[in-house]
Design a protein around this motif. Structure first.
Motif, short mmCIF file in Angstrom:
data_model
loop_
_atom_site.label_atom_id
_atom_site.label_comp_id
_atom_site.label_asym_id
_atom_site.label_seq_id
_atom_site.Cartn_x
_atom_site.Cartn_y
_atom_site.Cartn_z
N UNK A 110 0.82 -1.22 0.00
CA UNK A 110 0.00 0.00 0.00
C UNK A 110 0.85 1.27 0.00
N UNK A 111 2.04 1.18 0.59
CA UNK A 111 2.94 2.33 0.62
C UNK A 111 3.91 2.30 -0.56
N UNK A 112 4.27 1.10 -0.98
CA UNK A 112 5.26 0.95 -2.05
C UNK A 112 4.78 1.53 -3.37
N UNK A 113 3.53 1.26 -3.72
CA UNK A 113 3.03 1.69 -5.03
C UNK A 113 3.03 3.21 -5.16
N UNK A 114 2.43 3.97 -4.21
CA UNK A 114 2.51 5.43 -4.32
C UNK A 114 3.93 5.96 -4.17
N UNK A 115 4.76 5.29 -3.38
CA UNK A 115 6.15 5.72 -3.22
C UNK A 115 6.88 5.67 -4.57
N UNK A 116 6.68 4.59 -5.33
CA UNK A 116 7.31 4.49 -6.64
C UNK A 116 6.75 5.54 -7.60
N UNK A 117 5.48 5.86 -7.44
CA UNK A 117 4.90 6.92 -8.26
C UNK A 117 5.60 8.25 -8.03
N UNK A 118 5.83 8.59 -6.77
CA UNK A 118 6.52 9.86 -6.46
C UNK A 118 7.96 9.84 -6.92
N UNK A 160 1.68 16.01 -16.23
CA UNK A 160 2.94 15.28 -16.06
C UNK A 160 2.95 14.52 -14.74
N UNK A 161 2.51 15.16 -13.67
CA UNK A 161 2.52 14.48 -12.36
C UNK A 161 1.64 13.25 -12.39
N UNK A 162 0.48 13.36 -12.99
CA UNK A 162 -0.42 12.20 -13.07
C UNK A 162 0.18 11.08 -13.92
N UNK A 163 0.74 11.45 -15.07
CA UNK A 163 1.30 10.46 -16.00
C UNK A 163 2.47 9.72 -15.37
N UNK A 164 3.40 10.47 -14.78
CA UNK A 164 4.59 9.85 -14.20
C UNK A 164 4.25 9.07 -12.94
N UNK A 165 3.29 9.55 -12.17
CA UNK A 165 2.85 8.82 -10.99
C UNK A 165 2.26 7.47 -11.39
N UNK A 166 1.43 7.47 -12.44
CA UNK A 166 0.85 6.22 -12.91
C UNK A 166 1.93 5.27 -13.42
N UNK A 174 -8.28 3.28 -10.36
CA UNK A 174 -9.32 3.92 -9.57
C UNK A 174 -8.73 5.02 -8.67
N UNK A 175 -9.62 5.78 -8.03
CA UNK A 175 -9.20 6.96 -7.27
C UNK A 175 -8.25 6.63 -6.13
N UNK A 176 -8.32 5.41 -5.59
CA UNK A 176 -7.40 5.07 -4.49
C UNK A 176 -5.99 4.75 -4.99
N UNK A 177 -5.81 4.72 -6.31
CA UNK A 177 -4.49 4.52 -6.88
C UNK A 177 -4.00 3.08 -6.88
N UNK A 178 -4.80 2.16 -6.34
CA UNK A 178 -4.37 0.77 -6.19
C UNK A 178 -5.27 -0.23 -6.93
N UNK A 179 -6.53 0.12 -7.08
CA UNK A 179 -7.49 -0.80 -7.69
C UNK A 179 -7.79 -0.39 -9.13
N UNK A 180 -8.52 -1.27 -9.84
CA UNK A 180 -8.78 -1.06 -11.26
C UNK A 180 -10.21 -1.42 -11.61
N UNK A 181 -10.68 -0.83 -12.69
CA UNK A 181 -11.88 -1.29 -13.38
C UNK A 181 -11.44 -1.68 -14.78
N UNK A 182 -11.80 -2.87 -15.23
CA UNK A 182 -11.45 -3.33 -16.57
C UNK A 182 -12.61 -2.99 -17.50
N UNK A 183 -12.34 -2.13 -18.46
CA UNK A 183 -13.37 -1.72 -19.42
C UNK A 183 -13.10 -2.39 -20.76
N UNK A 184 -14.08 -3.14 -21.24
CA UNK A 184 -13.99 -3.81 -22.53
C UNK A 184 -15.06 -3.22 -23.44
N UNK A 185 -14.63 -2.44 -24.41
CA UNK A 185 -15.57 -1.79 -25.31
C UNK A 185 -16.01 -2.73 -26.43
#
Length: 312
Positions: A36-44, A79-85, A244-255
């Protein structure tokens, strides 16, 4: 691109070997931090490192190129959003079980899921078209967890030392893996002929591709996914893993499945589909890519022609 370290010059060997040691050390150290801490840490961390490498300027240049299409976006925030992701994605690829568990739990929405199931029931092969958006490996892991075993086409990294363990990491999200190139394409074709599923990234500048508008500017895009779908009767389905907004979970969208027609029309439809989801989640697409090389080369040629005429 070198196939192995023996093909490198002494200088390249030292540079790649050193950068791989640094990156491997960084990943190993990050692995000691709770997920939970590692993922946002790598983003920063990636955000800071990317700024030193000038990637913030590349994002700004790309955004300026497509303006006024996205004139309401702030380049710094983008840029912050892109590099964080991007940093979060690196941490997730090497995380193993914690990432896989979240990917497996991700809801899958959109008409593409039914199209996938219908194709499987009919024995048709499937090509899942994705992009450098969110974390595309989350989509692959989520579908594999639901019984949809699939291969994936990937591009070899320039650093052969890093590429070796990177490929091992992404293999854990599903196999077989097909390396981009003649051999990989032969293996992919063989897989499709057997009625298999394969994921392919469609948003890179592709040598020999067609200039197709992306945010109103021509971007050279491969028509190969559409050509393969038509040749082998495969369902061509766009899929994205939206962070998703919490930065850890996902929604898979298949169009919806791209309707069979001709390669250019189908590729334009794929590009428009990607553009539509990037408009909704701009910070999750990799704006650091040189996506509009065609446009930039054309612009430089025009400048040279103008300079020549001015001095004539």
């Amino acid at each position: 691109m070198p196939a192995d370290p023996s093909e490198l010059s002494a200088l390249s060997h030292a540079r790649y070997f050193g950068s791989n040691l640094f990156l491997r050390g960084l990943l190993l150290a990050a692995g000691l931090v709770p997920y939970r801490l590692r993922v946002p840490m790598m983003g920063r961390l990636v955000t800071a490192m990317g700024r030193l490498a000038g990637f913030d300027k590349r994002v700004r240049d790309n955004l300026e190129l497509v303006s006024p299409e996205l004139s309401d976006l702030d380049p710094g925030a983008l840029y912050r959003d892109v590099s964080d992701n991007a940093g979060r994605m690196i941490a997730e690829i090497y995380a193993g079980k914690p990432f896989h568990d979240r990917a497996k739990a991700a809801p899958i929405t959109g008409p593409g899921l039914q199209a996938l199931e219908d194709a499987r029931a009919a024995g048709r092969p499937v090509l899942l078209a994705t992009a450098h958006f969110g974390n595309y490996d989350a989509a692959r892991a989520a579908l594999v967890a639901r019984g949809h075993e699939m291969g994936a086409l990937y591009r070899r990294m320039a650093n052969p030392y890093f590429n070796e363990h990177y490929v091992e990491a992404i293999k854990k999200n599903g196999e077989p893996m097909f390396e981009q190139g003649k051999r990989g394409m032969v293996e992919l074709v063989r897989h499709l002929k057997k009625g298999g599923i394969a994921a392919i990234v469609t948003d890179l500048h592709a040598q020999g591709g067609k200039p197709i508008d992306f945010f109103g500017k021509p971007a050279v895009t491969s028509t190969v996914p559409a050509e393969l779908a038509l040749k082998f009767g495969a369902a061509l389905i766009p899929v994205y893993a939206v962070r998703q907004d919490n930065g850890l979970d996902f929604e898979i969208i298949m169009n919806a499945e791209i309707a069979p027609s001709d390669p250019l029309t189908m590729t334009k439809a794929l590009s428009a589909d990607l553009e539509s989801i990037v408009r909704k989640h701009a910070g999750q697409w990799f704006w650091i890519h040189r996506r509009w090389k065609f446009r930039k080369r054309k612009s430089k040629s025009g400048q040279r022609a103008k300079q020549a005429s001015d001095t004539a």
